[in-house]
Scaffold this motif. Structure first.
Motif, PDB file in Angstrom:
ATOM      1  N   SER A 518       0.857  -1.183   0.000  1.00 40.79           N
ATOM      2  CA  SER A 518       0.000   0.000   0.000  1.00 40.79           C
ATOM      3  C   SER A 518       0.894   1.234   0.000  1.00 40.79           C
ATOM      4  O   SER A 518       2.107   1.153   0.262  1.00 40.79           O
ATOM      5  CB  SER A 518      -0.892   0.013   1.235  1.00 40.79           C
ATOM      6  N   ASP A 519       0.296   2.383  -0.242  1.00 44.13           N
ATOM      7  CA  ASP A 519       1.071   3.629  -0.199  1.00 44.13           C
ATOM      8  C   ASP A 519       1.691   3.817   1.175  1.00 44.13           C
ATOM      9  O   ASP A 519       2.849   4.230   1.312  1.00 44.13           O
ATOM     10  CB  ASP A 519       0.170   4.817  -0.538  1.00 44.13           C
ATOM     11  N   GLU A 520       0.919   3.525   2.209  1.00 41.36           N
ATOM     12  CA  GLU A 520       1.401   3.716   3.578  1.00 41.36           C
ATOM     13  C   GLU A 520       2.563   2.777   3.875  1.00 41.36           C
ATOM     14  O   GLU A 520       3.569   3.169   4.478  1.00 41.36           O
ATOM     15  CB  GLU A 520       0.263   3.470   4.569  1.00 41.36           C
ATOM     16  N   ALA A 521       2.441   1.518   3.428  1.00 36.76           N
ATOM     17  CA  ALA A 521       3.513   0.555   3.666  1.00 36.76           C
ATOM     18  C   ALA A 521       4.783   0.949   2.911  1.00 36.76           C
ATOM     19  O   ALA A 521       5.900   0.812   3.414  1.00 36.76           O
ATOM     20  CB  ALA A 521       3.052  -0.840   3.244  1.00 36.76           C
ATOM     21  N   TYR A 522       4.611   1.456   1.679  1.00 31.52           N
ATOM     22  CA  TYR A 522       5.766   1.907   0.890  1.00 31.52           C
ATOM     23  C   TYR A 522       6.474   3.080   1.572  1.00 31.52           C
ATOM     24  O   TYR A 522       7.702   3.099   1.666  1.00 31.52           O
ATOM     25  CB  TYR A 522       5.311   2.297  -0.511  1.00 31.52           C
ATOM     26  N   ALA A 523       5.696   4.044   2.061  1.00 33.41           N
ATOM     27  CA  ALA A 523       6.280   5.194   2.752  1.00 33.41           C
ATOM     28  C   ALA A 523       7.052   4.753   3.987  1.00 33.41           C
ATOM     29  O   ALA A 523       8.155   5.249   4.266  1.00 33.41           O
ATOM     30  CB  ALA A 523       5.191   6.198   3.120  1.00 33.41           C
ATOM     31  N   ALA A 524       6.492   3.790   4.733  1.00 35.48           N
ATOM     32  CA  ALA A 524       7.179   3.302   5.931  1.00 35.48           C
ATOM     33  C   ALA A 524       8.455   2.561   5.567  1.00 35.48           C
ATOM     34  O   ALA A 524       9.506   2.720   6.213  1.00 35.48           O
ATOM     35  CB  ALA A 524       6.237   2.389   6.730  1.00 35.48           C
ATOM     36  N   PHE A 525       8.389   1.746   4.494  1.00 35.51           N
ATOM     37  CA  PHE A 525       9.572   1.011   4.037  1.00 35.51           C
ATOM     38  C   PHE A 525      10.687   1.970   3.617  1.00 35.51           C
ATOM     39  O   PHE A 525      11.857   1.784   3.982  1.00 35.51           O
ATOM     40  CB  PHE A 525       9.179   0.097   2.873  1.00 35.51           C
ATOM     41  N   MET A 526      10.329   2.993   2.868  1.00 34.77           N
ATOM     42  CA  MET A 526      11.332   3.956   2.419  1.00 34.77           C
ATOM     43  C   MET A 526      11.923   4.737   3.586  1.00 34.77           C
ATOM     44  O   MET A 526      13.124   5.036   3.599  1.00 34.77           O
ATOM     45  CB  MET A 526      10.723   4.896   1.379  1.00 34.77           C
ATOM     46  N   SER A 527      11.110   5.050   4.579  1.00 31.43           N
ATOM     47  CA  SER A 527      11.626   5.773   5.750  1.00 31.43           C
ATOM     48  C   SER A 527      12.636   4.923   6.497  1.00 31.43           C
ATOM     49  O   SER A 527      13.697   5.414   6.918  1.00 31.43           O
ATOM     50  CB  SER A 527      10.467   6.158   6.680  1.00 31.43           C
ATOM     51  N   ARG A 528      12.337   3.630   6.687  1.00 33.96           N
ATOM     52  CA  ARG A 528      13.291   2.740   7.352  1.00 33.96           C
ATOM     53  C   ARG A 528      14.573   2.610   6.537  1.00 33.96           C
ATOM     54  O   ARG A 528      15.690   2.597   7.073  1.00 33.96           O
ATOM     55  CB  ARG A 528      12.660   1.363   7.572  1.00 33.96           C
ATOM     56  N   SER A 529      14.413   2.537   5.224  1.00 33.31           N
ATOM     57  CA  SER A 529      15.585   2.410   4.345  1.00 33.31           C
ATOM     58  C   SER A 529      16.480   3.639   4.423  1.00 33.31           C
ATOM     59  O   SER A 529      17.717   3.522   4.463  1.00 33.31           O
ATOM     60  CB  SER A 529      15.122   2.185   2.903  1.00 33.31           C
TER      61      SER A 529
END
Length: 539
Positions: A518-529
Protein backbone atom coordinates in the motif's frame (compact mmCIF):
# COMPACT_ATOMS: atom_id res chain seq x y z
CA UNK A 1 64.15 60.50 -6.84
CA UNK A 2 63.12 61.17 -10.41
CA UNK A 3 61.52 64.52 -11.13
CA UNK A 4 58.01 63.78 -12.41
CA UNK A 5 58.11 67.00 -14.43
CA UNK A 6 61.26 65.98 -16.32
CA UNK A 7 61.24 66.15 -20.14
CA UNK A 8 59.59 63.21 -21.90
CA UNK A 9 62.87 61.92 -23.30
CA UNK A 10 65.75 59.83 -22.08
CA UNK A 11 68.20 61.28 -19.56
CA UNK A 12 70.93 60.05 -17.26
CA UNK A 13 68.21 59.22 -14.70
CA UNK A 14 66.12 57.28 -17.22
CA UNK A 15 65.87 53.54 -17.60
CA UNK A 16 68.65 52.28 -19.89
CA UNK A 17 67.92 51.10 -23.42
CA UNK A 18 68.70 47.48 -24.21
CA UNK A 19 71.06 47.32 -27.19
CA UNK A 20 69.63 45.66 -30.29
CA UNK A 21 71.70 42.87 -31.85
CA UNK A 22 73.32 43.74 -35.15
CA UNK A 23 71.30 41.11 -36.99
CA UNK A 24 67.98 42.13 -35.42
CA UNK A 25 64.91 41.32 -37.51
CA UNK A 26 62.37 43.92 -38.53
CA UNK A 27 58.62 43.77 -39.06
CA UNK A 28 59.18 43.47 -42.80
CA UNK A 29 61.37 40.42 -42.26
CA UNK A 30 58.66 38.69 -40.21
CA UNK A 31 55.30 39.85 -41.54
CA UNK A 32 55.77 39.07 -45.22
CA UNK A 33 52.99 39.32 -47.82
CA UNK A 34 53.01 35.53 -48.09
CA UNK A 35 52.53 35.13 -44.34
CA UNK A 36 49.65 37.62 -44.21
CA UNK A 37 47.95 36.07 -47.23
CA UNK A 38 48.23 32.59 -45.74
CA UNK A 39 46.95 33.57 -42.30
CA UNK A 40 44.16 35.73 -43.71
CA UNK A 41 42.58 32.62 -45.22
CA UNK A 42 41.55 31.69 -41.69
CA UNK A 43 39.26 34.75 -41.35
CA UNK A 44 35.60 34.71 -42.33
CA UNK A 45 35.25 38.23 -43.74
CA UNK A 46 34.92 40.26 -46.91
CA UNK A 47 35.93 43.74 -45.75
CA UNK A 48 39.37 45.14 -44.99
CA UNK A 49 40.97 46.22 -41.74
CA UNK A 50 44.52 46.84 -40.59
CA UNK A 51 46.71 46.55 -37.53
CA UNK A 52 49.70 48.60 -36.41
CA UNK A 53 52.76 47.62 -34.44
CA UNK A 54 53.12 49.54 -31.17
CA UNK A 55 56.89 49.28 -31.53
CA UNK A 56 56.94 51.63 -34.52
CA UNK A 57 53.39 52.85 -35.10
CA UNK A 58 53.56 51.56 -38.67
CA UNK A 59 50.90 49.40 -40.35
CA UNK A 60 51.71 45.78 -39.70
CA UNK A 61 49.13 43.92 -41.78
CA UNK A 62 45.98 44.30 -43.87
CA UNK A 63 43.41 41.66 -42.95
CA UNK A 64 39.81 40.77 -43.79
CA UNK A 65 37.11 42.43 -41.68
CA UNK A 66 33.93 40.54 -40.79
CA UNK A 67 30.36 41.73 -40.98
CA UNK A 68 27.47 40.44 -38.84
CA UNK A 69 26.55 38.26 -41.80
CA UNK A 70 30.07 36.83 -41.81
CA UNK A 71 29.69 35.95 -38.13
CA UNK A 72 26.49 34.07 -38.94
CA UNK A 73 28.32 32.20 -41.69
CA UNK A 74 31.16 31.33 -39.32
CA UNK A 75 28.71 29.81 -36.84
CA UNK A 76 27.02 27.82 -39.60
CA UNK A 77 30.34 26.35 -40.69
CA UNK A 78 31.35 25.63 -37.11
CA UNK A 79 28.07 23.87 -36.30
CA UNK A 80 28.35 21.68 -39.39
CA UNK A 81 31.92 20.68 -38.50
CA UNK A 82 31.30 20.22 -34.78
CA UNK A 83 29.09 17.17 -35.15
CA UNK A 84 31.82 15.04 -36.72
CA UNK A 85 34.45 16.43 -34.35
CA UNK A 86 32.32 15.54 -31.30
CA UNK A 87 31.97 11.99 -32.67
CA UNK A 88 35.77 11.66 -32.80
CA UNK A 89 37.04 9.64 -29.80
CA UNK A 90 38.36 11.88 -27.06
CA UNK A 91 41.82 10.30 -27.16
CA UNK A 92 42.15 11.20 -30.82
CA UNK A 93 41.13 14.77 -30.05
CA UNK A 94 43.66 14.85 -27.21
CA UNK A 95 46.39 13.60 -29.54
CA UNK A 96 45.90 16.77 -31.61
CA UNK A 97 46.78 18.86 -28.55
CA UNK A 98 49.92 16.85 -27.86
CA UNK A 99 51.11 17.27 -31.46
CA UNK A 100 50.34 20.98 -31.19
CA UNK A 101 52.44 21.14 -28.01
CA UNK A 102 55.47 19.86 -29.90
CA UNK A 103 54.92 22.18 -32.87
CA UNK A 104 54.65 25.23 -30.61
CA UNK A 105 57.94 24.51 -28.88
CA UNK A 106 59.80 23.65 -32.08
CA UNK A 107 58.56 26.75 -33.95
CA UNK A 108 58.33 29.19 -31.08
CA UNK A 109 60.58 31.80 -32.71
CA UNK A 110 57.83 32.46 -35.28
CA UNK A 111 55.16 33.25 -32.73
CA UNK A 112 57.55 35.13 -30.43
CA UNK A 113 58.22 37.57 -33.27
CA UNK A 114 54.50 38.01 -33.93
CA UNK A 115 53.66 38.53 -30.26
CA UNK A 116 56.34 41.18 -29.93
CA UNK A 117 55.34 42.99 -33.10
CA UNK A 118 51.66 43.02 -32.18
CA UNK A 119 51.89 43.81 -28.45
CA UNK A 120 55.26 45.51 -28.06
CA UNK A 121 56.20 43.33 -25.10
CA UNK A 122 59.73 42.15 -24.32
CA UNK A 123 60.67 38.76 -25.76
CA UNK A 124 60.99 37.08 -22.35
CA UNK A 125 57.44 38.17 -21.54
CA UNK A 126 56.28 36.86 -24.91
CA UNK A 127 57.84 33.55 -23.97
CA UNK A 128 55.55 33.38 -20.94
CA UNK A 129 52.75 32.87 -23.45
CA UNK A 130 54.60 30.04 -25.15
CA UNK A 131 55.10 28.39 -21.78
CA UNK A 132 51.44 28.78 -20.81
CA UNK A 133 50.12 27.39 -24.10
CA UNK A 134 52.49 24.42 -23.99
CA UNK A 135 51.45 23.63 -20.41
CA UNK A 136 47.74 23.84 -21.29
CA UNK A 137 48.18 21.64 -24.37
CA UNK A 138 50.12 19.03 -22.40
CA UNK A 139 47.72 19.07 -19.46
CA UNK A 140 44.51 18.69 -21.43
CA UNK A 141 46.20 16.37 -23.91
CA UNK A 142 47.04 14.03 -21.02
CA UNK A 143 44.03 14.55 -18.73
CA UNK A 144 41.05 15.25 -20.99
CA UNK A 145 39.98 11.61 -21.23
CA UNK A 146 39.87 11.35 -17.43
CA UNK A 147 38.01 14.62 -17.03
CA UNK A 148 35.40 13.61 -19.61
CA UNK A 149 34.95 9.90 -18.95
CA UNK A 150 31.56 8.64 -17.71
CA UNK A 151 31.37 8.62 -13.92
CA UNK A 152 29.41 6.23 -11.75
CA UNK A 153 27.40 7.60 -8.83
CA UNK A 154 25.45 5.98 -6.02
CA UNK A 155 21.80 5.89 -7.03
CA UNK A 156 18.63 6.62 -5.11
CA UNK A 157 18.39 2.95 -4.10
CA UNK A 158 21.85 1.34 -3.93
CA UNK A 159 22.27 -1.63 -6.26
CA UNK A 160 18.80 -1.13 -7.73
CA UNK A 161 19.52 2.33 -9.20
CA UNK A 162 22.52 2.50 -11.52
CA UNK A 163 23.55 6.13 -12.19
CA UNK A 164 26.05 7.36 -14.77
CA UNK A 165 27.12 10.96 -15.37
CA UNK A 166 27.96 11.75 -18.99
CA UNK A 167 29.64 14.84 -20.40
CA UNK A 168 28.50 16.22 -23.76
CA UNK A 169 30.11 19.14 -25.64
CA UNK A 170 28.02 22.29 -25.57
CA UNK A 171 28.30 22.81 -29.33
CA UNK A 172 29.87 26.00 -30.63
CA UNK A 173 31.73 28.20 -28.18
CA UNK A 174 31.74 31.95 -28.78
CA UNK A 175 35.13 33.26 -27.67
CA UNK A 176 36.17 36.90 -27.41
CA UNK A 177 39.91 37.19 -26.80
CA UNK A 178 41.91 40.30 -25.77
CA UNK A 179 45.05 41.88 -27.16
CA UNK A 180 47.37 41.67 -24.17
CA UNK A 181 48.13 37.92 -24.27
CA UNK A 182 47.17 37.09 -27.86
CA UNK A 183 48.59 33.55 -27.90
CA UNK A 184 47.70 32.28 -24.45
CA UNK A 185 44.27 33.94 -24.23
CA UNK A 186 43.25 32.81 -27.71
CA UNK A 187 44.38 29.24 -28.32
CA UNK A 188 45.21 28.59 -24.67
CA UNK A 189 41.58 29.13 -23.72
CA UNK A 190 40.28 27.29 -26.78
CA UNK A 191 42.24 24.05 -26.28
CA UNK A 192 39.97 22.60 -23.55
CA UNK A 193 36.91 23.56 -25.59
CA UNK A 194 38.26 21.69 -28.61
CA UNK A 195 39.28 18.56 -26.75
CA UNK A 196 35.84 18.47 -25.10
CA UNK A 197 34.35 18.14 -28.59
CA UNK A 198 33.27 21.70 -29.28
CA UNK A 199 33.84 24.02 -32.22
CA UNK A 200 34.89 27.63 -31.59
CA UNK A 201 34.06 30.92 -33.26
CA UNK A 202 36.65 33.37 -32.00
CA UNK A 203 36.90 37.12 -32.23
CA UNK A 204 40.48 38.06 -31.37
CA UNK A 205 41.41 41.72 -31.12
CA UNK A 206 42.35 42.97 -34.60
CA UNK A 207 45.52 44.47 -33.11
CA UNK A 208 46.83 40.99 -32.33
CA UNK A 209 45.00 38.86 -34.92
CA UNK A 210 48.15 37.54 -36.61
CA UNK A 211 49.19 35.70 -33.45
CA UNK A 212 45.77 34.07 -33.07
CA UNK A 213 45.69 33.13 -36.76
CA UNK A 214 49.18 31.63 -36.53
CA UNK A 215 47.96 29.52 -33.61
CA UNK A 216 44.98 28.37 -35.67
CA UNK A 217 47.19 27.38 -38.58
CA UNK A 218 49.48 25.39 -36.31
CA UNK A 219 46.59 23.61 -34.59
CA UNK A 220 45.11 22.67 -37.98
CA UNK A 221 48.55 21.35 -38.93
CA UNK A 222 48.41 19.26 -35.73
CA UNK A 223 45.16 17.67 -36.91
CA UNK A 224 42.26 19.94 -35.92
CA UNK A 225 39.63 20.07 -38.71
CA UNK A 226 39.88 23.59 -40.14
CA UNK A 227 36.17 24.41 -39.91
CA UNK A 228 36.09 23.54 -36.21
CA UNK A 229 37.91 26.83 -35.48
CA UNK A 230 36.38 29.88 -37.16
CA UNK A 231 37.89 33.36 -36.77
CA UNK A 232 36.08 36.67 -37.27
CA UNK A 233 37.60 40.15 -37.04
CA UNK A 234 36.10 43.57 -36.52
CA UNK A 235 35.28 46.34 -34.10
CA UNK A 236 34.28 45.06 -30.68
CA UNK A 237 30.94 46.90 -30.46
CA UNK A 238 29.96 45.59 -33.93
CA UNK A 239 31.22 42.00 -33.97
CA UNK A 240 31.43 41.19 -30.26
CA UNK A 241 27.64 41.15 -29.66
CA UNK A 242 27.16 38.95 -32.73
CA UNK A 243 29.53 36.35 -31.25
CA UNK A 244 27.97 36.63 -27.79
CA UNK A 245 24.46 36.24 -29.20
CA UNK A 246 25.18 33.04 -31.13
CA UNK A 247 27.47 30.89 -28.99
CA UNK A 248 26.20 27.93 -26.99
CA UNK A 249 28.61 29.13 -24.30
CA UNK A 250 30.60 32.38 -24.13
CA UNK A 251 34.23 32.72 -23.10
CA UNK A 252 35.34 36.32 -22.58
CA UNK A 253 38.50 37.97 -21.29
CA UNK A 254 38.57 41.75 -21.04
CA UNK A 255 37.28 44.71 -19.07
CA UNK A 256 34.74 44.43 -16.28
CA UNK A 257 32.42 46.87 -18.03
CA UNK A 258 32.28 44.83 -21.23
CA UNK A 259 32.15 41.61 -19.24
CA UNK A 260 28.90 42.69 -17.62
CA UNK A 261 27.39 43.26 -21.06
CA UNK A 262 28.53 39.83 -22.23
CA UNK A 263 27.07 38.19 -19.11
CA UNK A 264 23.74 39.93 -19.64
CA UNK A 265 23.55 38.76 -23.25
CA UNK A 266 24.37 35.18 -22.27
CA UNK A 267 21.88 35.22 -19.40
CA UNK A 268 19.12 36.51 -21.67
CA UNK A 269 19.54 33.34 -23.77
CA UNK A 270 20.05 31.07 -20.73
CA UNK A 271 23.52 30.02 -21.86
CA UNK A 272 26.59 29.90 -19.66
CA UNK A 273 29.60 32.19 -19.70
CA UNK A 274 33.04 32.48 -18.18
CA UNK A 275 34.55 35.92 -17.71
CA UNK A 276 38.06 36.91 -16.68
CA UNK A 277 37.91 40.63 -16.05
CA UNK A 278 39.93 43.37 -14.39
CA UNK A 279 42.10 43.40 -11.31
CA UNK A 280 43.75 45.76 -8.84
CA UNK A 281 46.08 43.16 -7.45
CA UNK A 282 47.96 43.51 -4.19
CA UNK A 283 51.33 42.21 -3.03
CA UNK A 284 52.04 42.00 0.70
CA UNK A 285 55.64 42.10 1.97
CA UNK A 286 55.80 40.96 5.60
CA UNK A 287 58.49 41.92 8.05
CA UNK A 288 60.18 38.49 7.79
CA UNK A 289 60.38 38.44 3.97
CA UNK A 290 63.65 38.05 2.09
CA UNK A 291 63.80 41.63 0.79
CA UNK A 292 66.10 40.95 -2.13
CA UNK A 293 63.83 38.20 -3.43
CA UNK A 294 60.73 40.26 -2.71
CA UNK A 295 62.11 43.25 -4.62
CA UNK A 296 62.96 41.07 -7.62
CA UNK A 297 59.52 39.46 -7.42
CA UNK A 298 57.82 42.84 -7.28
CA UNK A 299 59.60 43.87 -10.48
CA UNK A 300 58.36 40.75 -12.23
CA UNK A 301 54.87 41.06 -10.77
CA UNK A 302 54.38 44.73 -11.58
CA UNK A 303 56.22 45.24 -14.87
CA UNK A 304 55.95 42.03 -16.90
CA UNK A 305 54.36 42.86 -20.27
CA UNK A 306 54.59 46.51 -19.17
CA UNK A 307 51.93 45.81 -16.55
CA UNK A 308 49.37 44.96 -19.23
CA UNK A 309 48.03 41.77 -17.71
CA UNK A 310 45.01 41.32 -15.49
CA UNK A 311 46.98 39.53 -12.77
CA UNK A 312 49.86 42.02 -12.50
CA UNK A 313 50.64 43.75 -9.21
CA UNK A 314 49.42 47.36 -8.97
CA UNK A 315 49.41 47.77 -5.15
CA UNK A 316 52.39 47.03 -2.91
CA UNK A 317 51.78 46.80 0.85
CA UNK A 318 55.03 46.70 2.82
CA UNK A 319 55.46 46.33 6.58
CA UNK A 320 56.68 49.62 7.99
CA UNK A 321 59.65 48.01 9.73
CA UNK A 322 61.19 46.97 6.40
CA UNK A 323 59.62 49.49 4.02
CA UNK A 324 62.68 51.70 3.61
CA UNK A 325 65.02 48.76 3.05
CA UNK A 326 62.60 47.15 0.62
CA UNK A 327 62.06 50.35 -1.36
CA UNK A 328 65.78 50.95 -1.66
CA UNK A 329 66.12 47.55 -3.34
CA UNK A 330 62.90 47.74 -5.38
CA UNK A 331 63.47 51.25 -6.74
CA UNK A 332 67.07 50.43 -7.67
CA UNK A 333 65.97 47.32 -9.57
CA UNK A 334 63.16 49.22 -11.29
CA UNK A 335 65.44 52.07 -12.33
CA UNK A 336 67.94 49.57 -13.77
CA UNK A 337 65.37 47.87 -16.02
CA UNK A 338 66.37 47.95 -19.68
CA UNK A 339 63.73 49.06 -22.16
CA UNK A 340 63.90 47.82 -25.71
CA UNK A 341 62.06 47.36 -29.00
CA UNK A 342 64.07 44.70 -30.81
CA UNK A 343 62.89 41.19 -31.67
CA UNK A 344 65.47 39.61 -29.40
CA UNK A 345 66.05 38.72 -25.78
CA UNK A 346 67.76 41.32 -23.60
CA UNK A 347 65.13 43.93 -22.76
CA UNK A 348 63.46 43.84 -19.33
CA UNK A 349 60.35 45.64 -20.52
CA UNK A 350 58.75 46.59 -23.80
CA UNK A 351 56.11 48.99 -24.97
CA UNK A 352 52.50 49.75 -24.19
CA UNK A 353 50.14 48.54 -26.89
CA UNK A 354 48.20 51.66 -27.89
CA UNK A 355 47.79 55.41 -27.54
CA UNK A 356 44.79 54.71 -25.32
CA UNK A 357 46.90 52.70 -22.85
CA UNK A 358 49.61 55.35 -22.86
CA UNK A 359 47.05 58.07 -22.19
CA UNK A 360 45.57 56.10 -19.28
CA UNK A 361 48.99 55.57 -17.71
CA UNK A 362 49.95 59.23 -18.11
CA UNK A 363 46.61 60.39 -16.70
CA UNK A 364 46.87 58.15 -13.63
CA UNK A 365 50.41 59.30 -12.83
CA UNK A 366 49.66 62.96 -13.53
CA UNK A 367 46.55 62.88 -11.32
CA UNK A 368 48.46 61.21 -8.49
CA UNK A 369 51.33 63.70 -8.60
CA UNK A 370 48.93 66.66 -8.76
CA UNK A 371 47.22 65.40 -5.60
CA UNK A 372 50.43 64.88 -3.64
CA UNK A 373 51.91 61.50 -4.57
CA UNK A 374 55.66 61.12 -5.02
CA UNK A 375 57.30 59.49 -8.04
CA UNK A 376 60.17 57.37 -6.71
CA UNK A 377 61.29 56.39 -10.20
CA UNK A 378 59.89 56.53 -13.72
CA UNK A 379 56.87 58.71 -14.38
CA UNK A 380 57.50 59.64 -18.01
CA UNK A 381 57.13 58.45 -21.55
CA UNK A 382 60.14 57.43 -23.66
CA UNK A 383 59.54 58.46 -27.28
CA UNK A 384 63.28 58.12 -27.84
CA UNK A 385 62.74 54.34 -27.83
CA UNK A 386 59.33 54.08 -29.48
CA UNK A 387 56.00 55.91 -29.69
CA UNK A 388 54.32 54.05 -26.81
CA UNK A 389 57.11 53.39 -24.33
CA UNK A 390 56.64 54.48 -20.70
CA UNK A 391 59.11 53.97 -17.91
CA UNK A 392 58.32 51.52 -15.09
CA UNK A 393 56.96 53.78 -12.38
CA UNK A 394 56.82 53.54 -8.59
CA UNK A 395 54.53 55.88 -6.65
CA UNK A 396 54.36 56.53 -2.91
CA UNK A 397 51.94 58.64 -0.92
CA UNK A 398 48.93 57.53 -2.95
CA UNK A 399 45.60 58.40 -1.34
CA UNK A 400 42.04 57.17 -2.02
CA UNK A 401 41.13 60.38 -3.87
CA UNK A 402 43.69 59.57 -6.57
CA UNK A 403 42.50 57.66 -9.64
CA UNK A 404 45.44 55.26 -9.48
CA UNK A 405 44.43 54.14 -5.99
CA UNK A 406 41.27 52.28 -6.99
CA UNK A 407 41.07 52.05 -10.77
CA UNK A 408 42.98 49.49 -12.80
CA UNK A 409 45.87 51.21 -14.62
CA UNK A 410 46.89 48.28 -16.81
CA UNK A 411 50.33 49.70 -17.29
CA UNK A 412 53.80 49.83 -15.68
CA UNK A 413 52.72 51.72 -12.56
CA UNK A 414 52.70 50.40 -8.99
CA UNK A 415 51.73 52.24 -5.79
CA UNK A 416 53.48 51.54 -2.48
CA UNK A 417 51.70 51.63 0.88
CA UNK A 418 53.03 50.96 4.39
CA UNK A 419 51.22 48.92 7.04
CA UNK A 420 51.83 48.20 10.71
CA UNK A 421 50.24 44.77 11.28
CA UNK A 422 48.99 41.83 9.25
CA UNK A 423 45.30 42.41 9.95
CA UNK A 424 45.63 45.92 8.57
CA UNK A 425 47.39 44.58 5.48
CA UNK A 426 44.60 42.06 4.82
CA UNK A 427 41.94 44.74 5.19
CA UNK A 428 43.81 47.05 2.80
CA UNK A 429 44.37 44.33 0.24
CA UNK A 430 40.68 43.36 0.34
CA UNK A 431 39.47 46.96 0.01
CA UNK A 432 38.58 46.68 -3.65
CA UNK A 433 35.69 45.38 -5.73
CA UNK A 434 38.18 43.26 -7.69
CA UNK A 435 39.43 39.85 -6.62
CA UNK A 436 41.68 38.31 -9.23
CA UNK A 437 45.21 37.75 -7.92
CA UNK A 438 47.39 38.58 -4.93
CA UNK A 439 50.86 37.86 -3.61
CA UNK A 440 52.32 37.28 -0.13
CA UNK A 441 56.02 37.37 0.71
CA UNK A 442 57.28 35.89 3.97
CA UNK A 443 60.08 33.74 5.32
CA UNK A 444 57.47 31.59 7.07
CA UNK A 445 55.61 29.52 4.49
CA UNK A 446 52.91 28.29 6.87
CA UNK A 447 52.15 31.81 8.04
CA UNK A 448 52.04 33.07 4.46
CA UNK A 449 49.61 30.33 3.38
CA UNK A 450 47.32 31.06 6.32
CA UNK A 451 47.35 34.71 5.36
CA UNK A 452 46.69 33.81 1.72
CA UNK A 453 43.45 32.10 2.69
CA UNK A 454 42.17 35.42 4.07
CA UNK A 455 42.67 37.31 0.82
CA UNK A 456 39.61 37.71 -1.40
CA UNK A 457 41.20 36.70 -4.69
CA UNK A 458 40.87 33.71 -6.98
CA UNK A 459 44.63 33.04 -6.88
CA UNK A 460 47.26 33.85 -4.29
CA UNK A 461 50.99 33.39 -4.88
CA UNK A 462 53.37 32.90 -1.98
CA UNK A 463 56.84 34.30 -2.67
CA UNK A 464 56.00 34.92 -6.33
CA UNK A 465 53.93 37.56 -8.12
CA UNK A 466 51.54 35.69 -10.40
CA UNK A 467 53.33 33.00 -12.40
CA UNK A 468 53.22 30.16 -9.85
CA UNK A 469 49.43 30.04 -9.63
CA UNK A 470 48.81 30.75 -13.29
CA UNK A 471 51.34 28.17 -14.43
CA UNK A 472 49.81 25.41 -12.28
CA UNK A 473 47.40 24.13 -14.93
CA UNK A 474 45.78 21.47 -12.76
CA UNK A 475 44.44 24.13 -10.39
CA UNK A 476 41.60 26.57 -11.19
CA UNK A 477 42.42 30.16 -12.12
CA UNK A 478 39.93 33.02 -12.16
CA UNK A 479 38.48 35.94 -10.25
CA UNK A 480 36.10 36.82 -7.46
CA UNK A 481 33.90 39.91 -7.28
CA UNK A 482 34.27 42.30 -10.21
CA UNK A 483 37.13 40.18 -11.55
CA UNK A 484 34.80 37.72 -13.20
CA UNK A 485 32.92 34.43 -13.26
CA UNK A 486 34.11 30.88 -13.82
CA UNK A 487 37.61 29.49 -14.00
CA UNK A 488 40.17 28.39 -16.56
CA UNK A 489 42.59 25.47 -16.02
CA UNK A 490 42.04 22.19 -14.23
CA UNK A 491 38.75 20.30 -14.26
CA UNK A 492 36.69 23.51 -14.21
CA UNK A 493 38.54 24.79 -17.26
CA UNK A 494 37.26 21.92 -19.42
CA UNK A 495 34.00 20.88 -17.74
CA UNK A 496 32.57 24.38 -18.25
CA UNK A 497 32.59 23.59 -21.96
CA UNK A 498 30.38 20.53 -21.41
CA UNK A 499 26.78 19.76 -20.52
CA UNK A 500 26.43 17.15 -17.76
CA UNK A 501 23.81 14.48 -18.25
CA UNK A 502 22.60 12.01 -15.63
CA UNK A 503 21.42 8.61 -16.86
CA UNK A 504 19.64 6.63 -14.10
CA UNK A 505 18.76 3.00 -14.81
CA UNK A 506 16.22 1.61 -12.35
CA UNK A 507 16.35 -2.18 -12.03
CA UNK A 508 14.10 -4.89 -10.48
CA UNK A 509 11.82 -2.63 -8.46
CA UNK A 510 10.31 0.74 -9.41
CA UNK A 511 10.56 3.96 -7.39
CA UNK A 512 6.97 3.45 -6.31
CA UNK A 513 4.79 1.02 -4.30
CA UNK A 514 5.16 -2.53 -5.69
CA UNK A 515 4.67 -6.20 -4.81
CA UNK A 516 1.26 -5.40 -3.41
CA UNK A 517 2.46 -2.68 -1.00
CA UNK A 518 0.00 0.00 0.00
CA UNK A 519 1.07 3.63 -0.20
CA UNK A 520 1.40 3.72 3.58
CA UNK A 521 3.51 0.55 3.67
CA UNK A 522 5.77 1.91 0.89
CA UNK A 523 6.28 5.19 2.75
CA UNK A 524 7.18 3.30 5.93
CA UNK A 525 9.57 1.01 4.04
CA UNK A 526 11.33 3.96 2.42
CA UNK A 527 11.63 5.77 5.75
CA UNK A 528 13.29 2.74 7.35
CA UNK A 529 15.59 2.41 4.34
CA UNK A 530 16.68 6.05 4.53
CA UNK A 531 17.54 5.69 8.22
CA UNK A 532 19.51 2.54 7.48
CA UNK A 533 21.45 4.23 4.69
CA UNK A 534 22.49 6.98 7.08
CA UNK A 535 23.66 4.45 9.66
CA UNK A 536 25.61 2.63 6.95
CA UNK A 537 27.20 5.96 5.99
CA UNK A 538 25.98 6.01 2.40
CA UNK A 539 26.44 9.39 0.77
Amino acid sequence: MTDSKAPRTGSKDSNPVAPAPAEARTAADVVTPALVTGLAKGVVGSGRTSSRSPLTGQVLAELPESTPEDVATAFEKARAAQRAWAATPVRQRAAVLLRFHDLVLSRQSEVLDLIQLETGKARLHAHEEVQAVAVAARHYGRRAAAYLRPKRHTGAIPVLTKVTELRHPRGVIGQIAPWNYPFELSVGDALPAFVAGNAVVMKPDTQTALTALWARRLLVEAGLPADVWQVVLGEGPVIGPEVADRGDYISFTGSTRTGREVAQRAAARLVGSSLELGGKNAMLVLEDADLDKAAAGAVRGAFSSAGQLCISIERLYVHESVADAFLERFVARTRAMRLGASLAYGADMGSLVSERQLETVEQHVKDAVAKGATVLTGGRARPDIGPLFYEPTVLEGVEPAMTVCGEETFGPVVSVYRFSDVDEAVDLANTTAYGLNSSVWSGNGRRARQLAARLHTGTVNVNEGYASAYGSAQAPMGGMGDSGLGRRHGSEGILKYTEPQTVAHQRVLPMAPSLGMSDEAYAAFMSRSLKALKVLRFR
